[in-house]
Motif scaffolding. Sequence first.
Motif, PDB file in Angstrom:
ATOM      1  N   LEU A  42     -46.977 138.254  21.035  1.00 39.67           N
ATOM      2  CA  LEU A  42     -46.033 138.288  22.151  1.00 39.67           C
ATOM      3  C   LEU A  42     -45.029 139.430  22.002  1.00 39.67           C
ATOM      4  N   ASP A  43     -44.607 139.715  20.770  1.00 38.22           N
ATOM      5  CA  ASP A  43     -43.704 140.845  20.544  1.00 38.22           C
ATOM      6  C   ASP A  43     -44.375 142.158  20.928  1.00 38.22           C
ATOM      7  N   ILE A  44     -45.657 142.288  20.583  1.00 40.49           N
ATOM      8  CA  ILE A  44     -46.392 143.506  20.929  1.00 40.49           C
ATOM      9  C   ILE A  44     -46.511 143.626  22.445  1.00 40.49           C
ATOM     10  N   GLU A  45     -46.851 142.533  23.108  1.00 37.93           N
ATOM     11  CA  GLU A  45     -46.967 142.546  24.574  1.00 37.93           C
ATOM     12  C   GLU A  45     -45.618 142.860  25.227  1.00 37.93           C
ATOM     13  N   PHE A  46     -44.529 142.317  24.684  1.00 40.14           N
ATOM     14  CA  PHE A  46     -43.202 142.599  25.226  1.00 40.14           C
ATOM     15  C   PHE A  46     -42.875 144.082  25.092  1.00 40.14           C
ATOM     16  N   GLY A  47     -43.218 144.678  23.959  1.00 42.22           N
ATOM     17  CA  GLY A  47     -42.999 146.114  23.774  1.00 42.22           C
ATOM     18  C   GLY A  47     -43.777 146.938  24.783  1.00 42.22           C
ATOM     19  N   ARG A  48     -45.033 146.540  25.022  1.00 36.71           N
ATOM     20  CA  ARG A  48     -45.840 147.245  26.021  1.00 36.71           C
ATOM     21  C   ARG A  48     -45.215 147.137  27.409  1.00 36.71           C
ATOM     22  N   LEU A  49     -44.744 145.943  27.745  1.00 43.06           N
ATOM     23  CA  LEU A  49     -44.130 145.752  29.062  1.00 43.06           C
ATOM     24  C   LEU A  49     -42.837 146.542  29.206  1.00 43.06           C
ATOM     25  N   GLN A  50     -42.056 146.624  28.132  1.00 41.48           N
ATOM     26  CA  GLN A  50     -40.832 147.433  28.195  1.00 41.48           C
ATOM     27  C   GLN A  50     -41.173 148.904  28.408  1.00 41.48           C
ATOM     28  N   LEU A  51     -42.209 149.377  27.719  1.00 39.63           N
ATOM     29  CA  LEU A  51     -42.631 150.764  27.889  1.00 39.63           C
ATOM     30  C   LEU A  51     -43.125 151.014  29.312  1.00 39.63           C
ATOM     31  N   GLU A  52     -43.892 150.078  29.852  1.00 40.45           N
ATOM     32  CA  GLU A  52     -44.373 150.211  31.226  1.00 40.45           C
ATOM     33  C   GLU A  52     -43.213 150.203  32.219  1.00 40.45           C
ATOM     34  N   GLN A  53     -42.241 149.328  31.988  1.00 39.02           N
ATOM     35  CA  GLN A  53     -41.081 149.280  32.876  1.00 39.02           C
ATOM     36  C   GLN A  53     -40.305 150.594  32.813  1.00 39.02           C
ATOM     37  N   ALA A  54     -40.134 151.126  31.615  1.00 36.59           N
ATOM     38  CA  ALA A  54     -39.413 152.397  31.478  1.00 36.59           C
ATOM     39  C   ALA A  54     -40.169 153.521  32.184  1.00 36.59           C
ATOM     40  N   THR A  55     -41.490 153.487  32.112  1.00 41.02           N
ATOM     41  CA  THR A  55     -42.292 154.518  32.779  1.00 41.02           C
ATOM     42  C   THR A  55     -42.137 154.428  34.292  1.00 41.02           C
ATOM     43  N   TRP A  56     -42.220 153.210  34.830  1.00 43.59           N
ATOM     44  CA  TRP A  56     -42.102 153.044  36.278  1.00 43.59           C
ATOM     45  C   TRP A  56     -40.691 153.332  36.780  1.00 43.59           C
ATOM     46  N   ALA A  57     -39.697 153.190  35.924  1.00 44.05           N
ATOM     47  CA  ALA A  57     -38.306 153.355  36.358  1.00 44.05           C
ATOM     48  C   ALA A  57     -37.781 154.771  36.158  1.00 44.05           C
ATOM     49  N   GLU A  58     -38.594 155.701  35.692  1.00 39.83           N
ATOM     50  CA  GLU A  58     -38.121 157.076  35.510  1.00 39.83           C
ATOM     51  C   GLU A  58     -37.762 157.674  36.870  1.00 39.83           C
ATOM     52  N   SER A  59     -36.712 158.471  36.890  1.00 39.81           N
ATOM     53  CA  SER A  59     -36.188 158.979  38.164  1.00 39.81           C
ATOM     54  C   SER A  59     -37.178 159.870  38.892  1.00 39.81           C
ATOM     55  N   HIS A  60     -37.925 160.705  38.170  1.00 37.44           N
ATOM     56  CA  HIS A  60     -38.882 161.565  38.874  1.00 37.44           C
ATOM     57  C   HIS A  60     -40.025 160.747  39.463  1.00 37.44           C
ATOM     58  N   ARG A  61     -40.372 159.638  38.822  1.00 28.25           N
ATOM     59  CA  ARG A  61     -41.417 158.746  39.356  1.00 28.25           C
ATOM     60  C   ARG A  61     -40.924 158.079  40.646  1.00 28.25           C
ATOM     61  N   ILE A  62     -39.678 157.618  40.634  1.00 29.49           N
ATOM     62  CA  ILE A  62     -39.103 156.994  41.825  1.00 29.49           C
ATOM     63  C   ILE A  62     -39.005 158.018  42.956  1.00 29.49           C
ATOM     64  N   ASP A  63     -38.594 159.234  42.627  1.00 30.57           N
ATOM     65  CA  ASP A  63     -38.490 160.293  43.631  1.00 30.57           C
ATOM     66  C   ASP A  63     -39.864 160.607  44.222  1.00 30.57           C
ATOM     67  N   GLN A  64     -40.873 160.652  43.363  1.00 28.07           N
ATOM     68  CA  GLN A  64     -42.234 160.948  43.826  1.00 28.07           C
ATOM     69  C   GLN A  64     -42.743 159.853  44.771  1.00 28.07           C
ATOM     70  N   VAL A  65     -42.523 158.603  44.410  1.00 30.81           N
ATOM     71  CA  VAL A  65     -42.965 157.495  45.266  1.00 30.81           C
ATOM     72  C   VAL A  65     -42.199 157.502  46.581  1.00 30.81           C
ATOM     73  N   ALA A  66     -40.896 157.773  46.527  1.00 31.61           N
ATOM     74  CA  ALA A  66     -40.087 157.809  47.753  1.00 31.61           C
ATOM     75  C   ALA A  66     -40.581 158.902  48.693  1.00 31.61           C
ATOM     76  N   ARG A  67     -40.960 160.034  48.160  1.00 30.61           N
ATOM     77  CA  ARG A  67     -41.418 161.142  49.010  1.00 30.61           C
ATOM     78  C   ARG A  67     -42.832 160.904  49.545  1.00 30.61           C
ATOM     79  N   THR A  68     -43.744 160.469  48.676  1.00 28.66           N
ATOM     80  CA  THR A  68     -45.147 160.371  49.100  1.00 28.66           C
ATOM     81  C   THR A  68     -45.433 159.099  49.882  1.00 28.66           C
ATOM     82  N   ARG A  69     -45.031 157.966  49.384  1.00 22.56           N
ATOM     83  CA  ARG A  69     -45.387 156.698  50.033  1.00 22.56           C
ATOM     84  C   ARG A  69     -44.450 156.323  51.178  1.00 22.56           C
ATOM     85  N   LEU A  70     -43.163 156.617  51.004  1.00 20.43           N
ATOM     86  CA  LEU A  70     -42.186 156.181  52.001  1.00 20.43           C
ATOM     87  C   LEU A  70     -41.767 157.294  52.951  1.00 20.43           C
ATOM     88  N   GLY A  71     -42.192 158.522  52.663  1.00 23.73           N
ATOM     89  CA  GLY A  71     -41.851 159.637  53.536  1.00 23.73           C
ATOM     90  C   GLY A  71     -40.372 159.969  53.519  1.00 23.73           C
TER      91      GLY A  71
END
Length: 88
Positions: free
Chosen positions: A45-74
């Motif tokens: 469970l600790d290993i899975e929690f670490g993976r989920l934290q890493l995934e959350q950090a990846t999805w929450a990066e500002s350039h990722r949010i900017d990219q999704v806002a521009r491409t998907r939401l226009g």
Amino acid sequence: MSLRLLLALLVLANVGSAVAIVHARHAHRQLFAELTRLERVRDELDIEFGRLQLEQATWAESHRIDQVARTRLGMAFPKAEDIVVVQP
């Protein structure tokens, strides 16, 4: 007669003590096996929690949010002429 009774009581006490020791060791082994299993589950469970934290950090990066806002939401930053300042 009392010597035989005393000897019988001592033998019964000895057998009872031996049975109690066997029972206690068996219970200890079962509890230790359960502890080992639970520690393994905790580690997984600790290993899975670490993976989920890493995934959350990846999805929450500002350039990722900017990219999704521009491409998907226009979405885009407003131009200077589109900005209106409201004064009280």
